[in-house]
Write a protein that holds these residues in place. Structure first.
Motif, PDB file in Angstrom:
ATOM      1  N   ALA A   1    -127.666  58.918 -47.340  1.00  0.00           N
ATOM      2  CA  ALA A   1    -128.959  58.583 -46.724  1.00  0.00           C
ATOM      3  C   ALA A   1    -128.987  58.977 -45.250  1.00  0.00           C
ATOM      4  O   ALA A   1    -129.960  59.559 -44.768  1.00  0.00           O
ATOM      5  CB  ALA A   1    -129.242  57.093 -46.891  1.00  0.00           C
ATOM      6  N   GLN A   2    -127.910  58.699 -44.515  1.00  0.00           N
ATOM      7  CA  GLN A   2    -127.853  59.053 -43.095  1.00  0.00           C
ATOM      8  C   GLN A   2    -127.897  60.557 -42.895  1.00  0.00           C
ATOM      9  O   GLN A   2    -128.627  61.060 -42.043  1.00  0.00           O
ATOM     10  CB  GLN A   2    -126.566  58.534 -42.462  1.00  0.00           C
ATOM     11  N   GLN A   3    -127.130  61.291 -43.683  1.00  0.00           N
ATOM     12  CA  GLN A   3    -127.105  62.760 -43.559  1.00  0.00           C
ATOM     13  C   GLN A   3    -128.474  63.348 -43.860  1.00  0.00           C
ATOM     14  O   GLN A   3    -128.882  64.298 -43.205  1.00  0.00           O
ATOM     15  CB  GLN A   3    -126.057  63.354 -44.487  1.00  0.00           C
ATOM     16  N   ASN A   4    -129.151  62.803 -44.828  1.00  0.00           N
ATOM     17  CA  ASN A   4    -130.461  63.326 -45.185  1.00  0.00           C
ATOM     18  C   ASN A   4    -131.480  63.062 -44.089  1.00  0.00           C
ATOM     19  O   ASN A   4    -132.324  63.888 -43.806  1.00  0.00           O
ATOM     20  CB  ASN A   4    -130.940  62.745 -46.523  1.00  0.00           C
ATOM     21  N   ARG A   5    -131.419  61.897 -43.476  1.00  0.00           N
ATOM     22  CA  ARG A   5    -132.349  61.585 -42.384  1.00  0.00           C
ATOM     23  C   ARG A   5    -132.124  62.487 -41.189  1.00  0.00           C
ATOM     24  O   ARG A   5    -133.022  62.792 -40.458  1.00  0.00           O
ATOM     25  CB  ARG A   5    -132.165  60.120 -41.946  1.00  0.00           C
ATOM     26  N   ALA A   6    -130.865  62.919 -40.983  1.00  0.00           N
ATOM     27  CA  ALA A   6    -130.521  63.738 -39.832  1.00  0.00           C
ATOM     28  C   ALA A   6    -131.043  65.159 -39.966  1.00  0.00           C
ATOM     29  O   ALA A   6    -131.179  65.863 -38.990  1.00  0.00           O
ATOM     30  CB  ALA A   6    -129.000  63.758 -39.621  1.00  0.00           C
TER      31      ALA A   6
ATOM     32  N   PRO B   1    -120.611  52.779 -49.116  1.00  0.00           N
ATOM     33  CA  PRO B   1    -120.681  53.606 -47.911  1.00  0.00           C
ATOM     34  C   PRO B   1    -121.013  55.076 -48.191  1.00  0.00           C
ATOM     35  O   PRO B   1    -121.583  55.748 -47.341  1.00  0.00           O
ATOM     36  CB  PRO B   1    -119.289  53.458 -47.299  1.00  0.00           C
TER      37      PRO B   1
ATOM     38  N   MET C   1    -136.508  59.989 -49.763  1.00  0.00           N
ATOM     39  CA  MET C   1    -135.403  60.842 -49.419  1.00  0.00           C
ATOM     40  C   MET C   1    -135.124  61.780 -50.579  1.00  0.00           C
ATOM     41  O   MET C   1    -135.103  61.370 -51.728  1.00  0.00           O
ATOM     42  CB  MET C   1    -134.195  59.949 -49.134  1.00  0.00           C
TER      43      MET C   1
ATOM     44  N   ASP D   1    -124.731  55.183 -48.349  1.00  0.00           N
ATOM     45  CA  ASP D   1    -125.224  55.093 -46.971  1.00  0.00           C
ATOM     46  C   ASP D   1    -125.053  56.416 -46.240  1.00  0.00           C
ATOM     47  O   ASP D   1    -125.943  56.853 -45.499  1.00  0.00           O
ATOM     48  CB  ASP D   1    -124.492  53.982 -46.206  1.00  0.00           C
ATOM     49  N   PHE D   2    -123.907  57.080 -46.433  1.00  0.00           N
ATOM     50  CA  PHE D   2    -123.637  58.369 -45.797  1.00  0.00           C
ATOM     51  C   PHE D   2    -124.662  59.408 -46.249  1.00  0.00           C
ATOM     52  O   PHE D   2    -125.212  60.150 -45.431  1.00  0.00           O
ATOM     53  CB  PHE D   2    -122.215  58.838 -46.133  1.00  0.00           C
TER      54      PHE D   2
END
Length: 87
Positions: free
Chosen positions: A81-86, A75, A1, A78-79
Motif C-alpha cells: 500500500a505504501q509503495q503504491n501511494r508513493a 507488514p 489502490m 502495508d508495504f
C-alpha cells in the motif's frame, strides 16, 4: 489502490494485469486478455516481489477474486500500500 502484476496459470498461460483491494487473504485481479473460471490456480507477481500463489474464487467480467494459498504477512500488505501511494 491498484498495482501492476504479471500473472501465470499453472498450465503456463501468462498475462499482465492489476490487483486491487489487496488484503492478507487475497485480492481482486483484472487481466488484459486472460479470463478465469472459479477454481483456476495461478501465481500473481507484483514488480520487485515474490510471486503469490492462489486460487480464483469468483469471476465478474474481467475481474477475479483471488484467495492466496498463504495469508500475506501484515507488514507486507502495508508495504504494498505504501509503495503504491508513493508512485
Amino acid at each position: 489502490m491498484t498495482l501492476a502484476v504479471q500473472c501465470r496459470t499453472l498450465s503456463g498461460m501468462r498475462d499482465t494485469g492489476e490487483i486491487s483491494d489487496i488484503t492478507a487473504e487475497g485480492c481482486c485481479l483484472r487481466t488484459r486478455s486472460l479470463f478465469f473460471r472459479p477454481g483456476t490456480r495461478l501465481i500473481v507477481k507484483p514488480q520487485g516481489m515474490e510471486g503469490m500463489s492462489g486460487v480464483v474464487r469468483w469471476v465478474r467480467g474481467d475481474q477475479s477474486g483471488i484467495e492466496f494459498d498463504r495469508a500475506l504477512y501484515g507488514p507486507i500488505v502495508d508495504f504494498i500500500a505504501q509503495q503504491n501511494r508513493a508512485v
